[in-house]
Enzyme design. Structure first.
Site, PDB file in Angstrom:
ATOM      1  N   ARG A 152     -36.318 -37.179   4.606  1.00 15.50           N
ATOM      2  CA  ARG A 152     -37.567 -36.731   3.976  1.00 15.50           C
ATOM      3  C   ARG A 152     -38.730 -37.675   4.230  1.00 15.50           C
ATOM      4  O   ARG A 152     -39.881 -37.252   4.355  1.00 15.50           O
ATOM      5  CB  ARG A 152     -37.311 -36.591   2.461  1.00 15.50           C
ATOM      6  N   ARG A 188     -15.118 -35.099 -21.843  1.00  8.70           N
ATOM      7  CA  ARG A 188     -16.468 -34.524 -21.777  1.00  8.70           C
ATOM      8  C   ARG A 188     -17.561 -35.559 -22.064  1.00  8.70           C
ATOM      9  O   ARG A 188     -18.677 -35.193 -22.422  1.00  8.70           O
ATOM     10  CB  ARG A 188     -16.590 -33.363 -22.769  1.00  8.70           C
ATOM     11  N   CYS A 226     -31.545 -39.329  -8.009  1.00  8.96           N
ATOM     12  CA  CYS A 226     -30.596 -39.820  -7.006  1.00  8.96           C
ATOM     13  C   CYS A 226     -29.253 -40.109  -7.663  1.00  8.96           C
ATOM     14  O   CYS A 226     -28.208 -39.744  -7.144  1.00  8.96           O
ATOM     15  CB  CYS A 226     -31.139 -41.072  -6.326  1.00  8.96           C
ATOM     16  N   ASN A 254     -28.796 -49.946  -8.983  1.00  7.60           N
ATOM     17  CA  ASN A 254     -27.981 -48.941  -9.658  1.00  7.60           C
ATOM     18  C   ASN A 254     -26.689 -49.536 -10.206  1.00  7.60           C
ATOM     19  O   ASN A 254     -26.270 -49.210 -11.322  1.00  7.60           O
ATOM     20  CB  ASN A 254     -27.657 -47.791  -8.703  1.00  7.60           C
ATOM     21  N   HIS A 287     -26.790 -44.339   2.597  1.00  7.95           N
ATOM     22  CA  HIS A 287     -27.523 -44.590   3.836  1.00  7.95           C
ATOM     23  C   HIS A 287     -28.238 -45.933   3.824  1.00  7.95           C
ATOM     24  O   HIS A 287     -28.599 -46.461   2.774  1.00  7.95           O
ATOM     25  CB  HIS A 287     -28.538 -43.469   4.099  1.00  7.95           C
ATOM     26  N   ILE A 288     -28.424 -46.451   5.022  1.00 12.61           N
ATOM     27  CA  ILE A 288     -29.255 -47.628   5.259  1.00 12.61           C
ATOM     28  C   ILE A 288     -30.438 -47.168   6.099  1.00 12.61           C
ATOM     29  O   ILE A 288     -30.255 -46.587   7.174  1.00 12.61           O
ATOM     30  CB  ILE A 288     -28.474 -48.735   5.981  1.00 12.61           C
ATOM     31  N   TYR A 289     -31.636 -47.397   5.599  1.00  5.80           N
ATOM     32  CA  TYR A 289     -32.830 -47.003   6.352  1.00  5.80           C
ATOM     33  C   TYR A 289     -32.955 -47.829   7.627  1.00  5.80           C
ATOM     34  O   TYR A 289     -32.559 -48.996   7.671  1.00  5.80           O
ATOM     35  CB  TYR A 289     -34.083 -47.161   5.490  1.00  5.80           C
TER      36      TYR A 289
END
Length: 317
Positions: A24, A180, A199, A230, A260-262
């Site tokens: 994106r 739950r 995310c 995170n 992913h790694i940019y």
């Protein structure tokens, strides 16, 4: 493999088998699908040591979620800038904005030094207005139906709201064996109104032998910049809920969809992989407060944190 080594192994796996993909942000990534790492929270607080992770930013963001807040003003008051770009994007794309062209500011600021100066100036003006102008903050500081809204004020078709976080804590206290104990941030109806669709989408708690464990499912994971935050954030959430429920902590299990790694983070990750792992620090929670909803930043302290230096990298917006 447990702990920080599991995180580093994830980075290696992405380099070894990851697919080069567009995305994106038009930055490009190396990506794998489906991976899991685990941290024993009794073996220290998982704040990565192969680079410095700023705990106060992690904690203030989590407290922002817990409060059900969706406006960056709270974060800015705590010198936390990690959500600025998404609010700024809404501002510069609006009809009210009359400043210099900020199209694709994320990529342009990395490649054009003159533009970056303009961008930084406009960002500082934006932050000041958010802090000082109530009506401006209400309109342009709010990120829509993001995490805090979904955790604390999920809208139903009956025009009622569900406080998922409060409900899950009650469930852990009253029915610990339940399957739950789940909180979801993924609300398909609200996706179009969010500055960034969640995310980290869903988490579940599990009580066993007096210990509270948490598993997070993360649909999209920026492994270099986002994942260390995170890990620490959901470890902290697990500690806080265990504290309120009178439980010890167990494991934090982190399950990934697209990890992913940019492409513009590759050198930074390679630097991190060369470093030796150090012992995790310890988390100290103010024992005079019990409820997660009463906690402030000063009630949370990290001790004996001795990381390698921080590694800077651009964020993909």
């Amino acid at each position: 493999m447990l702990g920080e080594q599991a995180y580093l192994d994830l980075c290696k796996q992405i380099f070894k088998t990851g697919e080069q993909r567009g995305d994106r942000t038009n930055t490009g990534t190396h990506s794998i699908f489906g991976h899991q790492i685990r941290f024993d929270l009794n073996k220290g607080f998982p704040l990565l040591t192969t680079k410095r992770v700023p705990f106060r930013l992690v904690a203030s963001e989590l407290l922002w979620f817990i409060k059900g807040d969706t406006n960056i003003r709270y974060l800015l008051k705590h010198n936390n800038n990690i959500w600025n770009e998404w609010a700024f994007e809404k501002w510069v794309n609006s009809a009210d904005y009359q400043g210099p062209d900020m199209a694709n500011f994320g990529l342009r600021s990395q490649k054009d030094e003159n533009f970056n100066k303009q961008y930084q100036e406009q960002m500082e003006l934006f932050k000041t207005r958010i802090l000082e102008d109530d009506s401006f903050a209400d309109k342009y500081g709010d990120l829509g139906s993001v995490y805090g809204k979904q955790w604390r004020n999920w809208k139903t078709t009956q025009n009622e709201t569900i406080d998922q976080l409060k409900d899950v804590i009650h469930s852990i206290k009253t029915n610990p064996n339940s399957r739950r104990h789940i909180v979801s941030a993924w609300n398909p109806e609200d996706i179009p109104t969010m500055a960034l669709p969640p995310c980290h989408t869903l988490f579940q708690f599990y009580v066993s032998n007096g210990k509270l464990s948490c598993q997070l499912y993360q649909r999209s994971a920026d492994v270099f910049l986002g994942v260390p935050f995170n890990i620490a954030s959901y470890a902290l959430l697990t500690h806080l809920i265990a504290h309120e429920c009178g439980l010890e902590v167990g494991d934090f299990v982190h399950t990934f969809g697209d990890a992913h790694i940019y492409s513009n983070h590759v050198e930074q990750v390679e630097t991190q992989l060369e470093r030796e792992i150090r012992d995790f620090p310890q988390l100290i929670i103010n024992k005079d407060k019990n409820s997660i909803f009463e906690m402030d930043l000063d009630d949370l302290v990290i001790e004996n944190y001795n990381p390698h230096p921080s590694i800077k990298a651009p964020i993909a917006v």
